[in-house]
Scaffold this motif. Structure first.
Motif, PDB file in Angstrom:
ATOM      1  N   PHE A 177       0.831  -1.204   0.000  1.00 53.24           N
ATOM      2  CA  PHE A 177       0.000   0.000   0.000  1.00 53.24           C
ATOM      3  C   PHE A 177       0.872   1.262   0.000  1.00 53.24           C
ATOM      4  O   PHE A 177       0.519   2.269   0.590  1.00 53.24           O
ATOM      5  CB  PHE A 177      -0.951   0.020   1.203  1.00 53.24           C
ATOM      6  N   GLY A 178       2.008   1.184  -0.662  1.00 55.53           N
ATOM      7  CA  GLY A 178       2.908   2.326  -0.737  1.00 55.53           C
ATOM      8  C   GLY A 178       3.811   2.476   0.467  1.00 55.53           C
ATOM      9  O   GLY A 178       4.706   3.328   0.478  1.00 55.53           O
ATOM     10  N   ILE A 179       3.625   1.680   1.509  1.00 60.32           N
ATOM     11  CA  ILE A 179       4.436   1.757   2.723  1.00 60.32           C
ATOM     12  C   ILE A 179       5.695   0.908   2.534  1.00 60.32           C
ATOM     13  O   ILE A 179       5.598  -0.273   2.189  1.00 60.32           O
ATOM     14  CB  ILE A 179       3.650   1.248   3.944  1.00 60.32           C
ATOM     15  N   PRO A 180       6.878   1.478   2.738  1.00 60.76           N
ATOM     16  CA  PRO A 180       8.110   0.692   2.552  1.00 60.76           C
ATOM     17  C   PRO A 180       8.164  -0.506   3.485  1.00 60.76           C
ATOM     18  O   PRO A 180       7.780  -0.420   4.657  1.00 60.76           O
ATOM     19  CB  PRO A 180       9.217   1.693   2.884  1.00 60.76           C
ATOM     20  N   LEU A 181       8.678  -1.615   2.957  1.00 59.54           N
ATOM     21  CA  LEU A 181       8.896  -2.803   3.771  1.00 59.54           C
ATOM     22  C   LEU A 181      10.352  -2.939   4.182  1.00 59.54           C
ATOM     23  O   LEU A 181      10.741  -3.918   4.821  1.00 59.54           O
ATOM     24  CB  LEU A 181       8.459  -4.066   3.019  1.00 59.54           C
ATOM     25  N   SER A 182      11.154  -1.945   3.793  1.00 57.10           N
ATOM     26  CA  SER A 182      12.575  -1.975   4.138  1.00 57.10           C
ATOM     27  C   SER A 182      13.155  -0.579   4.010  1.00 57.10           C
ATOM     28  O   SER A 182      12.595   0.288   3.332  1.00 57.10           O
ATOM     29  CB  SER A 182      13.332  -2.928   3.209  1.00 57.10           C
ATOM     30  N   LEU A 183      14.299  -0.366   4.635  1.00 61.10           N
ATOM     31  CA  LEU A 183      15.008   0.906   4.492  1.00 61.10           C
ATOM     32  C   LEU A 183      15.483   1.096   3.059  1.00 61.10           C
ATOM     33  O   LEU A 183      15.513   2.214   2.543  1.00 61.10           O
ATOM     34  CB  LEU A 183      16.199   0.942   5.455  1.00 61.10           C
ATOM     35  N   GLU A 184      15.852   0.011   2.399  1.00 58.93           N
ATOM     36  CA  GLU A 184      16.300   0.103   1.008  1.00 58.93           C
ATOM     37  C   GLU A 184      15.191   0.618   0.102  1.00 58.93           C
ATOM     38  O   GLU A 184      15.419   1.452  -0.777  1.00 58.93           O
ATOM     39  CB  GLU A 184      16.777  -1.268   0.525  1.00 58.93           C
ATOM     40  N   SER A 185      13.966   0.124   0.327  1.00 59.52           N
ATOM     41  CA  SER A 185      12.830   0.584  -0.458  1.00 59.52           C
ATOM     42  C   SER A 185      12.590   2.070  -0.252  1.00 59.52           C
ATOM     43  O   SER A 185      12.331   2.819  -1.203  1.00 59.52           O
ATOM     44  CB  SER A 185      11.577  -0.208  -0.071  1.00 59.52           C
ATOM     45  N   LEU A 186      12.680   2.509   0.985  1.00 58.88           N
ATOM     46  CA  LEU A 186      12.524   3.931   1.286  1.00 58.88           C
ATOM     47  C   LEU A 186      13.603   4.749   0.589  1.00 58.88           C
ATOM     48  O   LEU A 186      13.317   5.782  -0.019  1.00 58.88           O
ATOM     49  CB  LEU A 186      12.587   4.147   2.800  1.00 58.88           C
ATOM     50  N   ALA A 187      14.844   4.282   0.659  1.00 59.36           N
ATOM     51  CA  ALA A 187      15.969   5.029   0.096  1.00 59.36           C
ATOM     52  C   ALA A 187      15.865   5.165  -1.420  1.00 59.36           C
ATOM     53  O   ALA A 187      16.266   6.190  -1.988  1.00 59.36           O
ATOM     54  CB  ALA A 187      17.277   4.348   0.472  1.00 59.36           C
ATOM     55  N   LYS A 188      15.316   4.160  -2.096  1.00 60.76           N
ATOM     56  CA  LYS A 188      15.280   4.150  -3.554  1.00 60.76           C
ATOM     57  C   LYS A 188      14.064   4.870  -4.151  1.00 60.76           C
ATOM     58  O   LYS A 188      13.977   5.025  -5.370  1.00 60.76           O
ATOM     59  CB  LYS A 188      15.305   2.714  -4.070  1.00 60.76           C
ATOM     60  N   SER A 189      13.137   5.318  -3.336  1.00 63.52           N
ATOM     61  CA  SER A 189      11.912   5.935  -3.851  1.00 63.52           C
ATOM     62  C   SER A 189      12.203   7.225  -4.597  1.00 63.52           C
ATOM     63  O   SER A 189      12.920   8.104  -4.111  1.00 63.52           O
ATOM     64  CB  SER A 189      10.941   6.210  -2.701  1.00 63.52           C
ATOM     65  N   ASP A 190      11.632   7.348  -5.802  1.00 60.33           N
ATOM     66  CA  ASP A 190      11.724   8.579  -6.585  1.00 60.33           C
ATOM     67  C   ASP A 190      10.609   9.561  -6.232  1.00 60.33           C
ATOM     68  O   ASP A 190      10.553  10.666  -6.767  1.00 60.33           O
ATOM     69  CB  ASP A 190      11.630   8.261  -8.086  1.00 60.33           C
ATOM     70  N   LEU A 191       9.733   9.139  -5.343  1.00 66.03           N
ATOM     71  CA  LEU A 191       8.562   9.947  -5.022  1.00 66.03           C
ATOM     72  C   LEU A 191       8.792  10.877  -3.832  1.00 66.03           C
ATOM     73  O   LEU A 191       8.013  11.802  -3.612  1.00 66.03           O
ATOM     74  CB  LEU A 191       7.372   9.026  -4.712  1.00 66.03           C
ATOM     75  N   VAL A 192       9.846  10.618  -3.080  1.00 72.22           N
ATOM     76  CA  VAL A 192      10.067  11.339  -1.829  1.00 72.22           C
ATOM     77  C   VAL A 192      11.461  11.964  -1.836  1.00 72.22           C
ATOM     78  O   VAL A 192      12.434  11.348  -2.276  1.00 72.22           O
ATOM     79  CB  VAL A 192       9.922  10.378  -0.617  1.00 72.22           C
ATOM     80  N   SER A 193      11.565  13.181  -1.324  1.00 66.31           N
ATOM     81  CA  SER A 193      12.845  13.888  -1.255  1.00 66.31           C
ATOM     82  C   SER A 193      13.729  13.296  -0.162  1.00 66.31           C
ATOM     83  O   SER A 193      13.265  12.513   0.684  1.00 66.31           O
ATOM     84  CB  SER A 193      12.611  15.372  -0.978  1.00 66.31           C
ATOM     85  N   ALA A 194      15.009  13.715  -0.147  1.00 67.85           N
ATOM     86  CA  ALA A 194      15.934  13.261   0.888  1.00 67.85           C
ATOM     87  C   ALA A 194      15.429  13.667   2.267  1.00 67.85           C
ATOM     88  O   ALA A 194      15.517  12.900   3.232  1.00 67.85           O
ATOM     89  CB  ALA A 194      17.326  13.833   0.630  1.00 67.85           C
ATOM     90  N   GLU A 195      14.881  14.873   2.351  1.00 70.36           N
ATOM     91  CA  GLU A 195      14.339  15.351   3.622  1.00 70.36           C
ATOM     92  C   GLU A 195      13.157  14.498   4.074  1.00 70.36           C
ATOM     93  O   GLU A 195      13.015  14.184   5.261  1.00 70.36           O
ATOM     94  CB  GLU A 195      13.916  16.815   3.511  1.00 70.36           C
ATOM     95  N   GLY A 196      12.300  14.135   3.108  1.00 63.62           N
ATOM     96  CA  GLY A 196      11.144  13.295   3.433  1.00 63.62           C
ATOM     97  C   GLY A 196      11.550  11.917   3.903  1.00 63.62           C
ATOM     98  O   GLY A 196      10.911  11.335   4.796  1.00 63.62           O
ATOM     99  N   LYS A 197      12.631  11.382   3.333  1.00 72.67           N
ATOM    100  CA  LYS A 197      13.115  10.060   3.739  1.00 72.67           C
ATOM    101  C   LYS A 197      13.693  10.105   5.154  1.00 72.67           C
ATOM    102  O   LYS A 197      13.482   9.183   5.955  1.00 72.67           O
ATOM    103  CB  LYS A 197      14.162   9.571   2.741  1.00 72.67           C
ATOM    104  N   VAL A 198      14.411  11.170   5.464  1.00 73.21           N
ATOM    105  CA  VAL A 198      14.950  11.320   6.819  1.00 73.21           C
ATOM    106  C   VAL A 198      13.806  11.447   7.823  1.00 73.21           C
ATOM    107  O   VAL A 198      13.838  10.848   8.913  1.00 73.21           O
ATOM    108  CB  VAL A 198      15.877  12.553   6.900  1.00 73.21           C
ATOM    109  N   ASP A 199      12.776  12.192   7.448  1.00 77.64           N
ATOM    110  CA  ASP A 199      11.624  12.368   8.330  1.00 77.64           C
ATOM    111  C   ASP A 199      10.948  11.031   8.623  1.00 77.64           C
ATOM    112  O   ASP A 199      10.456  10.791   9.729  1.00 77.64           O
ATOM    113  CB  ASP A 199      10.634  13.342   7.689  1.00 77.64           C
ATOM    114  N   ALA A 200      10.929  10.133   7.621  1.00 75.53           N
ATOM    115  CA  ALA A 200      10.280   8.831   7.791  1.00 75.53           C
ATOM    116  C   ALA A 200      11.020   7.933   8.772  1.00 75.53           C
ATOM    117  O   ALA A 200      10.440   6.986   9.317  1.00 75.53           O
ATOM    118  CB  ALA A 200      10.148   8.127   6.442  1.00 75.53           C
TER     119      ALA A 200
END
Length: 461
Positions: free
Chosen positions: A108-131
């Motif tokens: 449902f769009g929720i990352p199942l891993s840190l790698e998935s979060l890191a590779k997303s083109d939909l979210v900025s670096a700031e957004g990834k840190v916030d997550a």
């Protein structure tokens, strides 16, 4: 002999009758079962349409495979050889004027891993840190009756939720994310947060539940989803199936209930299952006390537009199966499925078939609902041109309007359903509410609700 009347022949009502029929035979129950459906065919929102080489599902287009209650039913019906699975490929979100892939390792769009979060083109670096606060922020206040939107934003951050998660969950549950409860959408996320301290970690530890079927996330049948309905109906030996006649009134008479049909027939029943939309159940019961709760339930609307083209489906500009449109973009549609790519059986000659969805979540729906089919086709073709760059003329199309028929599980939904259950038990014993208006929107949830209802009635006989 006892009589059980099921009003509403969608997949929930049909499942209730199917499983009750089985229990009658297994337990030698002396019961007459009547199924009443206002339409001329059973299935409700499951409806397969054939147009030349194309197969179009005007309602639900598939069954999610991770729900384990459907496989035994398919085997009982000897339909295993008819099953087909979805084609593989990326899913996209149309945002910032382009298609961006939803990372593979998500649910449902929720990352199942840190790698998935890191590779997303939909979210900025700031957004990834916030997550990352999901890993060190404890849940101290949220319960399952709280907003799924607020819950996710509190731990995964606003940007990840708005750009990657909200379009997916809102699309599935036909509601604004902040108006949906945890309980009525993804209740296990709260359990994971409390048990593992992190939503992402909890999903990762339980990934087999969501990824166990590999790429086979959805299934259908060679002749469409309606094949399931048709086969279940064929198994209803000894059941009185009334189609094309509406139930107009339900009145309590002593320990029994009188159902009046539109053609004047009257049916006396000991048990009644109302597997209709809540608005239809409300009209049948005509109870001021129940109206207080019924009127607080919500439905949303949907327009579906299929378009078939005389071009090979491999000419799609992306390798995938469709996209979801983010809010406030330049598209009118909410989502687009590349049907011939996702489901090979829907296009005999591999020509392109797409399906666009227009939901009442957007204000423009109020205009769309009054357009003719030809006008809606023009809107859809414009969306296809803007998103996919295709300008070909269609060879066929199919428009279906589902107005005020899609349940919307808002923040008070579970509370209202529980109140209805108490009032029904007190004022209408042995009349049971069932179906997607109350207990789940997907086909597996509806089948499970029908089976549970059948078992409850059989236990009281």
């Amino acid at each position: 002999m006892k009589t059980v009347a099921v009003i509403g022949g969608g997949i929930t009502g049909l499942s209730a009758v199917y499983y009750l029929n089985q229990l009658m035979k297994e337990r030698s129950l002396d019961v007459q079962v009547v199924l009443i459906e206002a339409d001329k065919k059973l299935g409700g929102k499951i409806s397969t349409h054939y147009e030349g080489e194309f197969t179009m599902e005007t309602g639900a287009d598939s069954i999610i495979t991770r729900k384990q209650n459907v496989a035994p039913l398919i085997d009982e019906l000897n339909m295993r050889e008819e099953v087909v699975y979805n084609g593989t490929g990326k899913s996209y979100i149309y945002i910032d004027g382009e298609l961006k892939p939803i990372p593979d390792d998500t649910m449902f769009g929720i990352p199942l891993s840190l790698e998935s979060l890191a590779k997303s083109d939909l979210v900025s670096a700031e957004g990834k840190v916030d997550a990352l606060k999901d890993f060190y922020t404890k849940n101290e206040t949220f319960t399952k009756n709280d907003s799924i939107g607020l819950f996710l934003e509190s731990f995964l951050g606003k940007e990840l939720v708005e750009r990657q998660i909200s379009p997916v969950i809102s699309g599935v549950y036909s509601g604004e994310l902040h108006d949906l409860t945890i309980a009525s959408t993804l209740p296990y996320l709260l359990d994971y947060k409390n048990e593992y301290g992190s939503i992402i970690q909890g999903l990762s530890e339980n990934r087999s539940k969501f990824k166990g079927t590999g790429d086979k996330k959805f299934l259908s049948f060679k002749h469409g989803v309606s094949a399931l309905v048709d086969e279940m109906e064929r198994k209803l030996t000894g059941v009185d199936v009334i189609k094309g006649v509406k139930a107009e009134a339900l009145v309590k008479e002593g320990d029994k209930y009188r159902i009046t049909l539109a053609d004047g027939r009257r049916i006396e029943a000991d048990f009644v299952v109302l597997s209709t939309l809540h608005s239809a159940a409300q009209a049948l019961l005509q109870s001021e006390e129940l109206n207080e709760d019924f009127s607080r339930l919500r439905n949303s609307s949907l327009i579906s537009v299929y378009i078939g083209f005389d071009i090979p489906d491999h000419e799609l500009p992306k390798d995938g199966t469709g996209f979801i449109a983010a809010k406030n973009g330049d598209l009118v549609c909410d989502a687009c499925t590349w049907t011939s790519r996702k489901w090979e059986h829907t296009s005999a000659n591999r020509r392109l078939l797409v399906r666009l969805f227009y939901k009442s979540l957007k204000p423009i729906y109020q205009t769309l609902k009054n357009l003719t089919e030809e006008e809606l086709l023009k809107v859809a073709l414009k969306d296809i041109e803007s998103s996919l760059g295709l300008t070909s003329e269609p060879v066929t199309y199919k428009v279906t309007k589902w107005h005020e028929t899609m349940p919307n599980y808002h923040i008070k939904h579970n509370e209202i359903v529980q109140s209805l259950e108490r009032k029904m038990e007190a004022g209408y014993p042995n009349v049971l509410l069932a179906g997607c208006s109350y207990y789940g929107v997907g086909i597996p949830d509806c089948i499970a609700n029908g089976q549970k209802t059948a078992e409850l009635i059989a236990g009281r006989l």
